[in-house]
Design a protein around this motif. Structure first.
Motif, PDB file in Angstrom:
ATOM      1  N   ASP A  17      -9.722 -25.921  -1.943  1.00 30.91           N
ATOM      2  CA  ASP A  17      -8.518 -25.003  -1.962  1.00 30.91           C
ATOM      3  C   ASP A  17      -9.062 -23.547  -2.540  1.00 30.91           C
ATOM      4  O   ASP A  17      -8.539 -22.476  -1.588  1.00 30.91           O
ATOM      5  N   GLN A  18      -9.847 -23.449  -3.553  1.00 30.79           N
ATOM      6  CA  GLN A  18     -10.179 -22.165  -3.818  1.00 30.79           C
ATOM      7  C   GLN A  18     -10.957 -21.538  -2.971  1.00 30.79           C
ATOM      8  O   GLN A  18     -11.002 -20.063  -2.632  1.00 30.79           O
ATOM      9  N   LEU A  19     -11.806 -22.327  -2.267  1.00 33.84           N
ATOM     10  CA  LEU A  19     -12.973 -21.593  -1.096  1.00 33.84           C
ATOM     11  C   LEU A  19     -11.949 -20.810   0.029  1.00 33.84           C
ATOM     12  O   LEU A  19     -12.428 -19.888   0.315  1.00 33.84           O
ATOM     13  N   ALA A  20     -10.928 -21.732   0.292  1.00 37.88           N
ATOM     14  CA  ALA A  20     -10.109 -21.141   1.432  1.00 37.88           C
ATOM     15  C   ALA A  20      -9.463 -19.771   1.029  1.00 37.88           C
ATOM     16  O   ALA A  20      -9.721 -18.912   1.742  1.00 37.88           O
ATOM     17  N   MET A  21      -8.894 -19.616  -0.114  1.00 33.76           N
ATOM     18  CA  MET A  21      -8.253 -18.528  -0.436  1.00 33.76           C
ATOM     19  C   MET A  21      -9.146 -17.395  -0.769  1.00 33.76           C
ATOM     20  O   MET A  21      -9.001 -16.162  -0.272  1.00 33.76           O
ATOM     21  N   ALA A  22     -10.380 -17.694  -1.437  1.00 30.73           N
ATOM     22  CA  ALA A  22     -11.480 -16.744  -1.582  1.00 30.73           C
ATOM     23  C   ALA A  22     -11.942 -16.022  -0.064  1.00 30.73           C
ATOM     24  O   ALA A  22     -12.212 -14.928  -0.162  1.00 30.73           O
ATOM     25  N   GLN A  23     -12.220 -16.935   0.941  1.00 28.84           N
ATOM     26  CA  GLN A  23     -12.609 -16.567   1.981  1.00 28.84           C
ATOM     27  C   GLN A  23     -11.764 -15.668   2.672  1.00 28.84           C
ATOM     28  O   GLN A  23     -11.853 -14.744   3.529  1.00 28.84           O
ATOM     29  N   ARG A  24     -10.436 -16.130   2.783  1.00 27.97           N
ATOM     30  CA  ARG A  24      -9.454 -15.292   3.200  1.00 27.97           C
ATOM     31  C   ARG A  24      -9.027 -13.979   2.671  1.00 27.97           C
ATOM     32  O   ARG A  24      -9.048 -13.133   3.457  1.00 27.97           O
ATOM     33  N   ALA A  25      -9.412 -13.897   1.297  1.00 26.31           N
ATOM     34  CA  ALA A  25      -9.281 -12.693   0.862  1.00 26.31           C
ATOM     35  C   ALA A  25     -10.367 -11.691   0.795  1.00 26.31           C
ATOM     36  O   ALA A  25     -10.338 -10.683   1.003  1.00 26.31           O
ATOM     37  N   ASP A  26     -11.660 -12.289   1.039  1.00 26.14           N
ATOM     38  CA  ASP A  26     -12.935 -11.836   1.536  1.00 26.14           C
ATOM     39  C   ASP A  26     -12.578 -11.312   3.096  1.00 26.14           C
ATOM     40  O   ASP A  26     -13.097  -9.790   2.962  1.00 26.14           O
ATOM     41  N   GLU A  27     -12.170 -11.752   3.920  1.00 26.57           N
ATOM     42  CA  GLU A  27     -11.955 -11.394   5.349  1.00 26.57           C
ATOM     43  C   GLU A  27     -10.928 -10.298   5.085  1.00 26.57           C
ATOM     44  O   GLU A  27     -11.133  -9.535   6.048  1.00 26.57           O
ATOM     45  N   LEU A  28     -10.005 -10.443   4.149  1.00 32.20           N
ATOM     46  CA  LEU A  28      -8.763  -9.341   4.330  1.00 32.20           C
ATOM     47  C   LEU A  28      -9.075  -8.015   3.761  1.00 32.20           C
ATOM     48  O   LEU A  28      -8.470  -6.893   3.934  1.00 32.20           O
ATOM     49  N   GLY A  29     -10.005  -7.882   3.003  1.00 31.92           N
ATOM     50  CA  GLY A  29     -10.368  -6.859   2.280  1.00 31.92           C
ATOM     51  C   GLY A  29     -10.135  -6.732   0.993  1.00 31.92           C
ATOM     52  O   GLY A  29     -10.032  -5.419   0.304  1.00 31.92           O
ATOM     53  N   PHE A  30      -9.414  -7.711   0.099  1.00 35.09           N
ATOM     54  CA  PHE A  30      -9.298  -7.451  -1.046  1.00 35.09           C
ATOM     55  C   PHE A  30     -10.641  -7.253  -2.036  1.00 35.09           C
ATOM     56  O   PHE A  30     -11.621  -7.526  -1.538  1.00 35.09           O
TER      57      PHE A  30
END
Length: 307
Positions: A17-30
């Protein structure tokens, strides 16, 4: 203004779950993905899947993300001996190729300590101060030399100060709302001073105290980053705001008052007000870790419109 994603995995989140959010945040530029350092769910609810260790999790994320910074808000000084913590953080920093930040605090959740059998002294500020001194001292010890420390809480002798982190120095986040001792610690050790979930009218006076503490120690107050953490609940319309508030057991009106909530325009106004009083970094606490579309909306309608 930096926007960072901040999660509370003890409330119910697996590593995946944490990986999915971290990778999405990474891709989005946070700017960063931070997590709490707790081992017990707070409040009622399903305890599954159980806790995850913060630095074990960050080690995995270090190898499965590419750009985003990673850290804790904040690790508890009660959980790890500072010599061990220095090794752990340095190793994860190497694994991430220099993307780690260490948030360190006194700890406060007595129940999780009794659950784990971890001592929870009544007075912990001295422990925190010694931990900050030891961790930074170990990392800054030149290769080939030795580090020793003889304090009230910790004693180290002939430590080679290895391994070294990839960064020099690793950014240290000092948090808390105390009026005297916390500002002094931030001035001495911090690269960032954080206020988590403060009353909004207390933010500027506390920043002023930290700036005064910097001047008293001969440090330029502008060297510090001043940050806050607030619950985020953003919706493209009021129905979506309500749905997201319901998902985390909160009310939209309360979230608007105490967090960053409402339409993207409302949240942009809230962030703008923070910038006016000297805040340059905001941690958006995303309590529904399965709601990746929340990050999509914040990225496209809030982050993309910041100056």
């Amino acid at each position: 203004m930096d926007l960072r994603i901040f999660t509370e995995p003890q409330q119910g989140a697996s590593y995946d779950d944490q990986l999915a959010m971290a990778q999405r945040a990474d891709e989005l530029g946070f700017d960063a993905f931070f997590r709490s350092d707790h081992y017990l769910r707070m409040g009622d609810g399903d305890p599954l899947p159980g806790p995850t260790d913060s630095w074990t999790t960050l080690a995995g994320l270090a190898r499965e993300t590419s750009r985003i910074r990673l850290g804790t808000l904040v690790s508890s000084a009660t959980f790890r001996h500072p010599g061990i913590l220095a090794v752990q953080v340095a190793q994860v920093d190497q694994m991430s190729r220099g993307r780690v930040e260490l948030g360190l605090g006194t700890g406060w959740f007595a129940e999780e300590h009794s659950m784990l059998g971890v001592p929870f002294p009544e007075k912990r500020f001295g422990m925190l101060e010694e931990q900050l001194e030891i961790v930074t001292g170990l990392w800054s010890t030149p290769v080939g030399e030795r580090y020793s420390f003889d304090g009230k809480h910790y004693q180290l002798s002939d430590n080679p100060g290895l391994p070294k982190p990839a960064q020099s120095p690793v950014p240290i986040v000092v948090g808390g709302n105390g009026p005297r001792r916390t500002p002094r610690l931030a001035a001495r050790f911090g690269s960032e001073y954080n206020q988590s979930f403060p009353e909004k009218d207390t933010i500027a006076p506390q920043i002023a105290r930290v700036r005064d503490a910097c001047e008293e120690t001969g440090r330029n107050p502008d060297d510090l980053t001043y940050s806050v953490a607030f619950v985020a609940c953003v919706g493209s319309d009021e129905a979506e705001v309500q749905r997201r508030a319901d998902a985390i057991g909160r009310e939209p009106a309360e979230l608007r008052e105490h967090g960053l909530a409402g339409s993207p325009a409302e949240v942009l106004d809230g962030i703008g007000a923070l910038a006016e009083i000297g805040v340059s970094r905001v941690y958006l606490q995303c309590l529904d870790i399965s709601d990746l579309e929340h990050l999509d909306l914040i990225a496209s309608e809030v982050m993309a419109k910041l100056d």
